[in-house]
Design an enzyme around this catalytic site. Structure first.
Site, PDB file in Angstrom:
ATOM      1  N   ASP A  20      59.411  59.455 -35.265  1.00  0.00           N
ATOM      2  CA  ASP A  20      58.100  59.214 -35.879  1.00  0.00           C
ATOM      3  C   ASP A  20      57.599  57.828 -35.499  1.00  0.00           C
ATOM      4  O   ASP A  20      58.382  56.906 -35.266  1.00  0.00           O
ATOM      5  CB  ASP A  20      58.229  59.348 -37.405  1.00  0.00           C
ATOM      6  CG  ASP A  20      56.885  59.605 -38.072  1.00  0.00           C
ATOM      7  OD1 ASP A  20      55.873  59.771 -37.355  1.00  0.00           O
ATOM      8  OD2 ASP A  20      56.849  59.635 -39.318  1.00  0.00           O
ATOM      9  N   HIS A  37      53.031  58.741 -27.321  1.00  0.00           N
ATOM     10  CA  HIS A  37      53.823  59.969 -27.139  1.00  0.00           C
ATOM     11  C   HIS A  37      54.560  59.955 -25.805  1.00  0.00           C
ATOM     12  O   HIS A  37      55.679  60.448 -25.691  1.00  0.00           O
ATOM     13  CB  HIS A  37      52.924  61.205 -27.229  1.00  0.00           C
ATOM     14  CG  HIS A  37      52.370  61.420 -28.608  1.00  0.00           C
ATOM     15  ND1 HIS A  37      53.169  61.422 -29.722  1.00  0.00           N
ATOM     16  CD2 HIS A  37      51.110  61.614 -29.062  1.00  0.00           C
ATOM     17  CE1 HIS A  37      52.429  61.623 -30.797  1.00  0.00           C
ATOM     18  NE2 HIS A  37      51.174  61.734 -30.425  1.00  0.00           N
ATOM     19  N   THR A  66      56.253  72.969 -36.822  1.00  0.00           N
ATOM     20  CA  THR A  66      55.383  74.135 -36.995  1.00  0.00           C
ATOM     21  C   THR A  66      54.037  73.706 -37.598  1.00  0.00           C
ATOM     22  O   THR A  66      53.075  74.454 -37.537  1.00  0.00           O
ATOM     23  CB  THR A  66      56.054  75.189 -37.911  1.00  0.00           C
ATOM     24  OG1 THR A  66      56.588  74.518 -39.064  1.00  0.00           O
ATOM     25  CG2 THR A  66      57.187  75.919 -37.210  1.00  0.00           C
ATOM     26  N   ARG A  71      46.968  69.185 -35.652  1.00  0.00           N
ATOM     27  CA  ARG A  71      46.412  67.945 -35.090  1.00  0.00           C
ATOM     28  C   ARG A  71      45.291  68.284 -34.099  1.00  0.00           C
ATOM     29  O   ARG A  71      45.186  69.427 -33.654  1.00  0.00           O
ATOM     30  CB  ARG A  71      47.524  67.163 -34.387  1.00  0.00           C
ATOM     31  CG  ARG A  71      48.542  66.620 -35.366  1.00  0.00           C
ATOM     32  CD  ARG A  71      49.495  65.658 -34.710  1.00  0.00           C
ATOM     33  NE  ARG A  71      50.434  65.130 -35.687  1.00  0.00           N
ATOM     34  CZ  ARG A  71      51.215  64.082 -35.479  1.00  0.00           C
ATOM     35  NH1 ARG A  71      51.176  63.441 -34.322  1.00  0.00           N
ATOM     36  NH2 ARG A  71      52.035  63.650 -36.408  1.00  0.00           N
ATOM     37  N   LEU A 131      77.332  65.565 -24.188  1.00  0.00           N
ATOM     38  CA  LEU A 131      76.414  65.610 -25.331  1.00  0.00           C
ATOM     39  C   LEU A 131      75.561  66.881 -25.318  1.00  0.00           C
ATOM     40  O   LEU A 131      75.032  67.253 -24.279  1.00  0.00           O
ATOM     41  CB  LEU A 131      75.470  64.394 -25.232  1.00  0.00           C
ATOM     42  CG  LEU A 131      74.358  64.322 -26.281  1.00  0.00           C
ATOM     43  CD1 LEU A 131      74.901  63.731 -27.577  1.00  0.00           C
ATOM     44  CD2 LEU A 131      73.192  63.474 -25.783  1.00  0.00           C
TER      45      LEU A 131
HETATM   46  C1  IPE Z   1      55.755  61.175 -33.819  1.00  0.00           C
HETATM   47  O1  IPE Z   1      54.711  60.295 -33.760  1.00  0.00           O
HETATM   48  C2  IPE Z   1      55.588  62.345 -32.887  1.00  0.00           C
HETATM   49  C3  IPE Z   1      55.278  63.624 -33.551  1.00  0.00           C
HETATM   50  C4  IPE Z   1      55.400  63.887 -34.810  1.00  0.00           C
HETATM   51  C5  IPE Z   1      54.802  64.717 -32.712  1.00  0.00           C
HETATM   52  P1  IPE Z   1      53.404  60.449 -34.646  1.00  0.00           P
HETATM   53  O2  IPE Z   1      52.340  61.097 -33.825  1.00  0.00           O
HETATM   54  O3  IPE Z   1      53.701  61.129 -35.930  1.00  0.00           O
HETATM   55  O4  IPE Z   1      53.039  58.923 -34.876  1.00  0.00           O
HETATM   56  P2  IPE Z   1      52.349  58.283 -36.172  1.00  0.00           P
HETATM   57  O5  IPE Z   1      53.088  58.767 -37.373  1.00  0.00           O
HETATM   58  O6  IPE Z   1      50.912  58.720 -36.154  1.00  0.00           O
HETATM   59  O7  IPE Z   1      52.497  56.809 -35.938  1.00  0.00           O
HETATM   60 MG    MG Z   2      53.951  60.611 -37.897  1.00  0.00          MG
END
Ligand code: IPE
Ligand code: MG
Length: 246
Positions: A20, A37, A66, A71, A131
């Site tokens: 996260d 990302h 899921t 988004r 791993l």
């Molecule tokens: C984590 O980063 C990646 C996913 C959940 C896909 P976020 O996209 O949740 O990043 P923040 O929480 O907005 O900083």
């Molecule tokens: Mg997040």
């Protein structure tokens, strides 16, 4: 970093991470979220290498839930392409390493290209004994448990099993993680302290570790800190295991 010495005999076998903070990492640098990302995807490789070096056997990471489909479209398509970019970029290194790749989650909403890539990675690494790196994609724990319940109900209906055969082991053996060892440690980055529908059944006796570090900045030193914290917990599994419970 202060000099942390880990106990080599108490390395957790199975570690899961909720990745996260990619978006906030990017925002902090005035960059578009997708760059967070991108950095986050590449970081999976570095942290997996660190995990293997430290002697962790299973690393299970939450890439896309899921619920993440809600988004904005461009972000969804970017994140969904993330494991593909990850595999394209690292395929040769991974296939040449001892790591075994697994992808778990729903398969019915993934593109054909995506599934082909996943099958290729799983197939080319299936005999690797290092791993086990599991990417959870379109994964939700309630979905996983619901699927298991349906499978079991079907077997009861077809008289393959009796209702009294339903026990914890049977449920465990119908989850995506059926052949995996117990989860020892769950790490969540970015300061959020939630489970977010991740590995609910598997978490029963896992230790939880939260760090404020955003995922793209999480590295081997951070992993060592998490394991150090884990090694200093008193795991009792509901019993009274040793004197430190006094
Ligand atoms: C984590 O980063 C990646 C996913 C959940 C896909 P976020 O996209 O949740 O990043 P923040 O929480 O907005 O900083
Ligand atoms: Mg997040």
């Amino acid at each position: 970093m202060e000099n942390i010495v880990l106990d080599k005999n108490k390395i957790p076998t199975h570690v899961a991470i909720i990745l996260d903070g990619n978006g906030r990492w990017a925002k902090q640098r005035h960059l578009p979220r997708v760059l967070g990302h991108r950095k986050g995807a590449f970081n999976i490789y570095d942290v997996s290498k660190a995990a293997a070096e430290l002697g962790i056997k299973y690393l299970t990471v939450f890439c896309f839930s899921t619920e993440n489909w809600t988004r904005p479209d461009d972000e969804v398509s970017y994140i969904m392409n993330k494991p593909m970019r990850f595999f394209k970029r690292f395929r040769k290194d991974i296939v040449g390493s001892s790591a075994r790749i697994k992808v778990i989650g729903r398969r019915d909403r993934l593109s054909k290209e995506f599934l082909e890539m996943v099958n290729d990675m799983e197939e080319s690494t299936k005999d690797h004994t290092g791993l086990t790196l599991t990417l959870c994609v379109d994964y939700g724990s309630r979905d996983e448990i619901t699927t298991a319940v349906k499978e079991i109900a079907k077997k009861v209906k077809n008289n393959e099993i009796d209702i009294n055969d339903i026990n914890e082991d049977l449920i465990t053996n119908n989850l995506f993680t059926k052949d995996y060892p117990e989860l020892d440690l769950l790490i969540r980055t970015s300061g959020e302290e939630r489970i977010s529908n991740y590995l609910l059944w598997q978490l029963a006796y896992a230790e939880l570790y939260f760090t404020k570090t955003y995922w793209p900045d999480f590295n081997k030193d951070e992993l060592v800190k998490a394991i150090y914290s884990y090694q200093n917990r008193n795991r009792r599994f509901g019993g009274l295991k040793d004197d430190s419970s006094k």
